[in-house]
Every structure is written in structure tokens, then in C-alpha cells.
Design a protein around this motif. Structure first.
Motif, PDB file in Angstrom:
ATOM      1  N   LYS A  75       0.848  -1.187   0.000  1.00 27.81           N
ATOM      2  CA  LYS A  75       0.000   0.000   0.000  1.00 27.81           C
ATOM      3  C   LYS A  75       0.883   1.236   0.000  1.00 27.81           C
ATOM      4  O   LYS A  75       1.741   1.400   0.861  1.00 27.81           O
ATOM      5  CB  LYS A  75      -0.901   0.010   1.234  1.00 27.81           C
ATOM      6  CG  LYS A  75      -1.845   1.205   1.319  1.00 27.81           C
ATOM      7  CD  LYS A  75      -2.637   1.178   2.601  1.00 27.81           C
ATOM      8  CE  LYS A  75      -3.621   2.340   2.685  1.00 27.81           C
ATOM      9  NZ  LYS A  75      -2.919   3.656   2.620  1.00 27.81           N
ATOM     10  N   THR A 119      -2.389   5.090  -2.373  1.00 26.42           N
ATOM     11  CA  THR A 119      -3.096   3.966  -2.988  1.00 26.42           C
ATOM     12  C   THR A 119      -3.801   3.152  -1.911  1.00 26.42           C
ATOM     13  O   THR A 119      -3.554   3.317  -0.713  1.00 26.42           O
ATOM     14  CB  THR A 119      -2.140   3.026  -3.754  1.00 26.42           C
ATOM     15  OG1 THR A 119      -1.376   2.263  -2.801  1.00 26.42           O
ATOM     16  CG2 THR A 119      -1.194   3.796  -4.663  1.00 26.42           C
ATOM     17  N   ASN A 120      -4.654   2.257  -2.346  1.00 27.21           N
ATOM     18  CA  ASN A 120      -5.239   1.258  -1.470  1.00 27.21           C
ATOM     19  C   ASN A 120      -4.322   0.038  -1.410  1.00 27.21           C
ATOM     20  O   ASN A 120      -3.307  -0.038  -2.132  1.00 27.21           O
ATOM     21  CB  ASN A 120      -6.626   0.848  -1.980  1.00 27.21           C
ATOM     22  CG  ASN A 120      -7.624   1.988  -1.941  1.00 27.21           C
ATOM     23  OD1 ASN A 120      -7.634   2.768  -0.984  1.00 27.21           O
ATOM     24  ND2 ASN A 120      -8.448   2.099  -2.976  1.00 27.21           N
ATOM     25  N   TRP A 121      -4.659  -0.930  -0.579  1.00 24.51           N
ATOM     26  CA  TRP A 121      -3.915  -2.182  -0.545  1.00 24.51           C
ATOM     27  C   TRP A 121      -4.038  -2.896  -1.886  1.00 24.51           C
ATOM     28  O   TRP A 121      -5.133  -2.972  -2.458  1.00 24.51           O
ATOM     29  CB  TRP A 121      -4.446  -3.094   0.564  1.00 24.51           C
ATOM     30  CG  TRP A 121      -4.015  -2.695   1.937  1.00 24.51           C
ATOM     31  CD1 TRP A 121      -4.781  -2.109   2.902  1.00 24.51           C
ATOM     32  CD2 TRP A 121      -2.705  -2.854   2.505  1.00 24.51           C
ATOM     33  NE1 TRP A 121      -4.034  -1.878   4.037  1.00 24.51           N
ATOM     34  CE2 TRP A 121      -2.757  -2.329   3.824  1.00 24.51           C
ATOM     35  CE3 TRP A 121      -1.501  -3.373   2.033  1.00 24.51           C
ATOM     36  CZ2 TRP A 121      -1.650  -2.330   4.666  1.00 24.51           C
ATOM     37  CZ3 TRP A 121      -0.399  -3.372   2.864  1.00 24.51           C
ATOM     38  CH2 TRP A 121      -0.474  -2.848   4.160  1.00 24.51           C
ATOM     39  N   GLN A 122      -2.903  -3.410  -2.374  1.00 24.27           N
ATOM     40  CA  GLN A 122      -2.869  -4.126  -3.651  1.00 24.27           C
ATOM     41  C   GLN A 122      -2.076  -5.416  -3.473  1.00 24.27           C
ATOM     42  O   GLN A 122      -0.987  -5.403  -2.891  1.00 24.27           O
ATOM     43  CB  GLN A 122      -2.188  -3.279  -4.731  1.00 24.27           C
ATOM     44  CG  GLN A 122      -2.802  -1.908  -4.938  1.00 24.27           C
ATOM     45  CD  GLN A 122      -1.950  -1.031  -5.829  1.00 24.27           C
ATOM     46  OE1 GLN A 122      -0.961  -1.474  -6.409  1.00 24.27           O
ATOM     47  NE2 GLN A 122      -2.324   0.235  -5.937  1.00 24.27           N
TER      48      GLN A 122
END
Length: 250
Positions: free
Chosen positions: A188, A192-195
Motif C-alpha cells: 500500500k 493507494t489502497n492495498w494491492q
């Protein structure tokens, strides 16, 4: 300051290539040889991607695993207790603790019991020579052993080495305690969001997102289903080639 959250997510179903989880205590029969020379210099690098095993903290207590144990690289970082058994001529008393750092490839041109030690379905450890000599005499060459998975005891936090380039972030994950063998990773950025990351090879995990200039957090899950979250382990001013420390499994 990084913050961590330890999440117990329950036990994952392990691939049948692993005979035993690290916490069940069962001993399994196998064989062991050695490689790498008396100073273990020939063990550096390897299929797990750890590079210099001295600087990464693994030292000479390392092993290359046969196909049946290596699990296509997902077993990298797993820890084993090994003892020499049933060969009083060559065995020495006591046991050793090793971390899986490499792959022992099969040799299908040779029989399993005469040179093809790492052929499937053999359970085999090709140990760094110095640690092999703690459980068996050098002249033995190959000895019968018993092994079991054990928790990895590591000093300091999980380490994240950021390689690659923009839009190709290749993160080497080392020094993992607990089960040791990383099964999934998420990243993350501060914007950004968690990927989820994909495993490129060994314990090198890949993200194709643009993360330059962002602080980075990591979520690391091992084969026992436990997850450790290292929030903001990497400061926003990071550069490729740098290594950062996160939290560790208790």
C-alpha cells in the motif's frame, strides 16, 4: 514510527508437497548432502533470491531443498531442525537448525539412490558444508537424517529490499520469523489502497503500480495463515536498492 497489526487468519491448507507444518513437531525421514565449500561461499545467491547470505543474516545455517520440499520457491525461508540418524559410522550427536535458501535440482539421468538425490519424490537437504559437519563427518558424503519444521527465530524485523524501477517494483522479503515461508504479500502506497503483489521468483514480490515518492506499507502472510502488517515501513523518500525493516512475527 511504523505501526503493526498482527492478524491471526487461521491455518491455511498447505500443499501436499510439505509433509508437516512447522508447528506439528513430526519427524520425517530424508537424506542430506553438502555443497558450497568449507566457507560456504558456493551457497551465495540461489533460487530464493537472498543474495549474500552473510549480509542477509542467514550465515552458513542454510539448505537447498529437493523438488518435493521446495514447492516452486514458496518454501524459501522455512526453517528446519535436522539430525543425522541410523548411521553410527558417520553421524554426530545433536541437531542443527537451517533456513531454506536454495533449490537442489533433480538429476533425472541418475537413479534416486545413486546421485539423483534431489529427484522427486525424494525429501533431501543439500546443506552448506559447515553446518553439515555439525551432524556428520565430511567423508560421509551423504547421510540419512530426520527433519521437522520449526519456527524461525530471527533478529530484528522483516526486511524489504526495493529493487526494479518505476512501474516495476520488485521487493525482496527476507529475515522472516515464525513460519518463515511467505505465501502472499500486499503493498500500500500513501496514495493507494492495498494491492496484492505477485511472486516473481524465490521471495521476490512484484507490483506494477507507480509508487515513487510514496511511503509504503506491507502485509505479509506466511504458510501458517498468520499476517503481519508493517504500516509505513518505508519512508516516502526511498530509492531503489534500499532495504527497510518492518515488524516481525512474535
Amino acid at each position: 514510527m511504523s505501526k503493526a497489526v498482527i492478524l491471526l487468519l487461521g491455518l491455511l491448507t498447505l500443499t501436499p508437497l510439505f509433509a508437516h507444518a512447522y508447528d506439528d513437531g513430526g519427524w520425517v525421514n530424508a537424506h542430506a548432502t553438502f555443497y558450497g565449500g568449507g566457507d560456504a561461499s558456493g551457497t551465495m545467491g540461489g533460487a530464493c533470491g537472498y543474495g549474500n547470505l552473510y549480509s542477509q543474516g542467514y550465515g552458513t545455517n542454510t539448505a537447498a531443498l529437493s523438488t518435493a520440499l521446495f514447492n516452486n520457491g514458496l518454501s524459501c525461508g522455512a526453517c528446519f531442525e535436522i539430525k543425522c540418524v541410523n548411521d553410527p559410522k558417520w553421524c554426530l550427536p545433536g541437531s542443527i537448525l537451517v533456513t531454506a535458501t536454495n533449490f537442489c535440482p533433480p538429476n533425472n539421468a541418475l537413479p534416486n539412490n545413486n546421485g539423483g538425490w534431489c529427484n522427486p519424490p525424494q525429501h533431501h537437504f543439500d546443506l552448506a558444508q559447515p553446518v553439515f559437519q555439525h551432524i556428520a563427518q565430511y567423508r560421509a558424503g551423504i547421510v540419512p537424517v530426520s527433519y521437522r519444521r520449526v519456527p524461525c527465530q530471527k533478529k530484528g524485523g522483516i526486511r524489504f529490499t526495493i529493487n526494479g524501477q518505476s512501474y516495476f517494483n520488485l521487493v525482496l522479503i527476507t529475515n522472516v520469523g515464525g513460519a518463515g515461508d511467505v505465501q502472499s504479500v500486499s503493498i500500500k502506497g500513501s496514495r493507494t489502497n492495498w494491492q496484492p503483489m505477485s511472486r516473481n521468483w524465490g521471495q521476490n514480490w512484484q507490483s506494477n503500480s507507480y509508487l515513487d515518492g510514496q511511503s509504503l506499507s506491507f502485509k505479509v502472510t506466511t504458510s501458517d495463515g498468520r499476517t503481519v502488517v508493517s504500516n509505513n515501513a518505508v519512508a516516502a523518500g526511498w530509492s531503489f536498492g534500499q532495504t527497510f525493516s518492518g515488524l516481525q512475527f512474535p
